[in-house]
Motif scaffolding. Structure first.
Motif, PDB file in Angstrom:
ATOM      1  N   MET A 165      25.267  41.819  -3.651  1.00  0.00           N
ATOM      2  CA  MET A 165      25.895  42.886  -2.861  1.00  0.00           C
ATOM      3  C   MET A 165      26.539  43.929  -3.770  1.00  0.00           C
ATOM      4  O   MET A 165      26.474  45.123  -3.492  1.00  0.00           O
ATOM      5  CB  MET A 165      26.917  42.303  -1.894  1.00  0.00           C
ATOM      6  N   ALA A 166      27.139  43.445  -4.868  1.00  0.00           N
ATOM      7  CA  ALA A 166      27.738  44.375  -5.835  1.00  0.00           C
ATOM      8  C   ALA A 166      26.644  45.257  -6.445  1.00  0.00           C
ATOM      9  O   ALA A 166      26.833  46.466  -6.635  1.00  0.00           O
ATOM     10  CB  ALA A 166      28.466  43.600  -6.919  1.00  0.00           C
TER      11      ALA A 166
ATOM     12  N   GLN B 262      23.809  46.048  -4.985  1.00  0.00           N
ATOM     13  CA  GLN B 262      23.386  46.973  -3.918  1.00  0.00           C
ATOM     14  C   GLN B 262      24.337  48.159  -3.822  1.00  0.00           C
ATOM     15  O   GLN B 262      23.910  49.297  -3.674  1.00  0.00           O
ATOM     16  CB  GLN B 262      23.353  46.252  -2.554  1.00  0.00           C
ATOM     17  N   ARG B 263      25.645  47.861  -3.918  1.00  0.00           N
ATOM     18  CA  ARG B 263      26.643  48.936  -3.869  1.00  0.00           C
ATOM     19  C   ARG B 263      26.452  49.886  -5.050  1.00  0.00           C
ATOM     20  O   ARG B 263      26.534  51.103  -4.900  1.00  0.00           O
ATOM     21  CB  ARG B 263      28.060  48.353  -3.884  1.00  0.00           C
TER      22      ARG B 263
ATOM     23  N   GLU C 238      23.505  52.099  -4.308  1.00  0.00           N
ATOM     24  CA  GLU C 238      23.860  53.127  -3.325  1.00  0.00           C
ATOM     25  C   GLU C 238      24.648  54.261  -3.991  1.00  0.00           C
ATOM     26  O   GLU C 238      24.402  55.440  -3.733  1.00  0.00           O
ATOM     27  CB  GLU C 238      24.712  52.518  -2.194  1.00  0.00           C
ATOM     28  N   THR C 239      25.581  53.891  -4.868  1.00  0.00           N
ATOM     29  CA  THR C 239      26.393  54.902  -5.556  1.00  0.00           C
ATOM     30  C   THR C 239      25.503  55.770  -6.439  1.00  0.00           C
ATOM     31  O   THR C 239      25.623  57.001  -6.432  1.00  0.00           O
ATOM     32  CB  THR C 239      27.482  54.222  -6.424  1.00  0.00           C
TER      33      THR C 239
ATOM     34  N   LYS D  29      23.554  58.159  -4.407  1.00  0.00           N
ATOM     35  CA  LYS D  29      24.413  59.232  -3.893  1.00  0.00           C
ATOM     36  C   LYS D  29      24.602  60.315  -4.966  1.00  0.00           C
ATOM     37  O   LYS D  29      24.553  61.504  -4.670  1.00  0.00           O
ATOM     38  CB  LYS D  29      25.777  58.624  -3.531  1.00  0.00           C
TER      39      LYS D  29
ATOM     40  N   GLY E  51      33.653  55.526  -6.221  1.00  0.00           N
ATOM     41  CA  GLY E  51      34.201  54.280  -6.745  1.00  0.00           C
ATOM     42  C   GLY E  51      34.373  54.332  -8.255  1.00  0.00           C
ATOM     43  O   GLY E  51      34.449  55.414  -8.842  1.00  0.00           O
TER      44      GLY E  51
ATOM     45  N   THR F 163      33.097  54.721 -11.254  1.00  0.00           N
ATOM     46  CA  THR F 163      31.812  55.204 -11.776  1.00  0.00           C
ATOM     47  C   THR F 163      32.018  56.222 -12.885  1.00  0.00           C
ATOM     48  O   THR F 163      33.011  56.951 -12.887  1.00  0.00           O
ATOM     49  CB  THR F 163      31.022  55.891 -10.627  1.00  0.00           C
TER      50      THR F 163
ATOM     51  N   THR G 255      31.926  47.188 -11.277  1.00  0.00           N
ATOM     52  CA  THR G 255      32.296  46.420 -10.073  1.00  0.00           C
ATOM     53  C   THR G 255      33.183  45.240 -10.460  1.00  0.00           C
ATOM     54  O   THR G 255      33.189  44.804 -11.585  1.00  0.00           O
ATOM     55  CB  THR G 255      31.042  45.889  -9.362  1.00  0.00           C
TER      56      THR G 255
END
Lengths: 171, 176
Positions: A44-45, A47-48, A51-52, A55, A99, A101, A171
């Motif tokens: 999940m981390a 995947q996040r 996504e970032t 974006k 986040g 980044t 993360t």
């Protein structure tokens, strides 16, 4: 020893072995479940992080457009400096969005410019520049590299330089 | 009768023992399944098409033509191939610099080399890049490391095809 006593002892030993086996089974199962949950959490981390990264590479603030037609994987060089300033004025907004980044952009190849034309303002000091850095801790790091066209709209038609966008998600 | 009961019990213990070993083996197999690196796989899948797209659109110093146009010019001037399968060329290439007499083939090699060295290579991503005439001679090739992706577990590849005066040109990039 009487026969009944022997049978009772036998039953006790069988029960004991059975109990031990159930205990081992439960331990193995719970440890497997823990590993599975940790794996899901890590995925999940990741995947996040994906996504970032997605974006950031499709930021409308930086996109190239010609007569309202968008070009994929492209950043307009002249929009980089205003975007950096915009981030410094709205740190909380962008930090909430991206986040932990960090994004760095490198101009890998550009043809020699005419003598009268200066290097683009964003790359005036160095060919590698940090776009933003919101790193505030984070133990795991995922790094993404994306090739991007860097459009220089000072020329007609625009010149396209080869850029290398590095996105680090913590993360 | 007593003897056969004992045999039956031993047989029961053996079955339980086998079941236990079988369960343990399943557990070990499940827990040792290699975890997928989603982030790296995502980047790997995106890389070849994005890089080829970006690279072919890059403006070069050669009459401000992009790399795609240079590839077409070089391919259109090929006249055959040597023993090693590399293309041979006529003198009909674009002259990029009248002073140094640099031609499009030389400019193409310089730019492509610079792009790969400062992107994939510097960030230690393995790749194989090739420009070749469709089913014909080779215009340009580059690998990092020397054996390219031959030992890689996962490879992501993309081919762009351009139409030159001498036929189709394939630009192939494998990232691993």
């Amino acid at each position: 020893m009487k026969k009944a006593q022997i049978q009772l002892m036998e039953s006790t030993v069988v029960m004991f072995v059975f109990f031990i086996m159930i205990m081992i089974g439960l331990t193995v199962y719970s440890s497997h479940q823990n590993t599975r949950l940790e794996k899901i959490e890590r995925q999940m981390a990741e995947q996040r992080a994906i996504e970032t990264a997605k974006k950031i590479i499709s930021l409308p603030e930086l996109e190239c457009s010609n007569n309202n037609a968008k070009t994929m994987d492209c950043i307009e060089i002249q929009k980089l400096e205003p975007f950096k300033q915009r981030i410094s004025q709205n740190i909380l907004y962008y930090k909430k969005d991206f986040g932990d980044t960090k994004a760095t952009i490198k101009m890998v190849y550009a043809p020699a410019l005419p003598q009268t034309v200066q290097k683009p303002a964003f790359f005036l000091n160095a060919d590698k520049q940090t776009l933003f850095d919101f790193k505030s801790g984070g133990t795991s790091q995922k790094t993404f590299y994306f090739p991007v066209s860097l459009w220089d709209k000072r020329f007609v038609s625009e010149w396209s330089y080869f850029g290398w966008l590095k996105i680090e998600v913590f993360t | 009768m007593k003897n056969s009961k004992g045999q039956l019990e031993i047989f029961g213990i053996a079955v339980i023992f086998l079941l236990f070993i079988f369960g343990l083996m399943i557990f070990i197999k499940l827990s040792s399944t290699k975890e997928e690196n989603l982030a790296f796989n995502f980047m790997l899948e995106q890389m070849p098409s994005r890089l080829l797209q970006t690279m072919t659109e890059t403006t070069t110093a050669c009459q401000k033509k992009n790399i795609g146009a240079l590839i077409l010019d070089v391919a259109s001037s090929q006249s055959g191939s040597d023993n090693a399968g590399r293309c041979t060329y006529t003198d009909n290439q674009i002259i990029c610099d009248t002073v140094t007499q640099t031609k499009s083939k030389s400019e193409l090699e310089t730019v492509v080399k610079q792009i790969f060295e400062n992107s994939l290579k510097i960030d230690k991503i393995s790749y194989e890049f090739e420009i070749k005439m469709k089913d014909g001679c080779q215009i340009y090739t580059e690998k990092n490391p020397a054996d390219g992706c031959s030992k890689a577990g996962k490879i992501s590849a993309e081919t762009f095809t351009l139409q030159s005066l001498k036929g189709k040109v394939d630009i192939v990039l494998k990232v691993c």
